[in-house]
Design an enzyme around this catalytic site. Sequence first.
Site, mmCIF file in Angstrom:
data_model
loop_
_atom_site.group_PDB
_atom_site.id
_atom_site.type_symbol
_atom_site.label_atom_id
_atom_site.label_comp_id
_atom_site.label_asym_id
_atom_site.label_seq_id
_atom_site.Cartn_x
_atom_site.Cartn_y
_atom_site.Cartn_z
ATOM 1 N N HIS A 1 53.144 -19.007 32.966
ATOM 2 C CA HIS A 1 53.305 -20.214 33.766
ATOM 3 C C HIS A 1 52.904 -19.938 35.211
ATOM 4 O O HIS A 1 53.223 -18.890 35.773
ATOM 5 C CB HIS A 1 54.762 -20.703 33.715
ATOM 6 C CG HIS A 1 55.145 -21.284 32.393
ATOM 7 N ND1 HIS A 1 55.011 -22.611 32.095
ATOM 8 C CD2 HIS A 1 55.646 -20.700 31.274
ATOM 9 C CE1 HIS A 1 55.418 -22.843 30.869
ATOM 10 N NE2 HIS A 1 55.808 -21.692 30.343
ATOM 11 N N THR B 1 53.290 -4.075 29.782
ATOM 12 C CA THR B 1 52.719 -4.793 30.919
ATOM 13 C C THR B 1 51.307 -4.342 31.250
ATOM 14 O O THR B 1 50.643 -4.965 32.073
ATOM 15 C CB THR B 1 53.590 -4.600 32.170
ATOM 16 O OG1 THR B 1 53.615 -3.204 32.511
ATOM 17 C CG2 THR B 1 55.005 -5.093 31.924
ATOM 18 N N ALA C 1 60.983 0.385 20.177
ATOM 19 C CA ALA C 1 61.798 -0.831 20.162
ATOM 20 C C ALA C 1 62.288 -1.180 21.568
ATOM 21 O O ALA C 1 62.647 -0.304 22.354
ATOM 22 C CB ALA C 1 62.993 -0.637 19.235
#
Length: 204
Positions: free
Chosen positions: A121, A173, A168
């Site tokens: 967003h 990134t 996990a």
Amino acid sequence: MSLIATIKSNDRLKKFFWRLCIHSTKDRPRQWFRLLLPIFIKRGKKSVIYRSVRKDIFPSHQFTLGNYSIVEDFATIANAMGDIHIGNRSRIGLGNTIIGPVNIGNNVNLAQNVVVSGLNHNYSDVNRTIKAQGVNTSLIVIRDDVWIGANSVVLAGVTIGKHVVVGAGSVVTRDIPDYSIALGNPARVIKVYDLDRKEWVKAY
């Protein structure tokens, strides 16, 4: 020019088509539109999509599922903002969320509750709501023979190389090179496979 290309090139037509197909509150395909889903889903030999999977599939972008691949219960597949391609013999685990644009290779295993989202967003204008600023997308690539552990998140624009294990709970990134093990938030490479020594070694 095809009908879809015409709609995509005309803002007014695009908005009209969106309102026609998308529920205004639920942000998912309207009931009548879901009846058309088999037309838009390209499935390979003996592939499986479980009934409980949420399929937010639109003709504006592609969704392909390779041979012998599986999308397990309670997963969400959303291609409204970009193509989703899943290769052969790959498994999208329980409760996964896949938001395009995403390319997933062959023999990839995503464990439970993994999020792979090529969408972000926009937020930079503080005088407007984040919702009003729209979104941006960047392709995620997960190459062949990858295992991603439960509750991991893969962010937009990331490439995960061949034969990679993501531990996990990791948040990926940045790109992860071939033949490596990564974990953490943000995920970092802790081991790599030394092709000369033919063994896994610690990454420094």
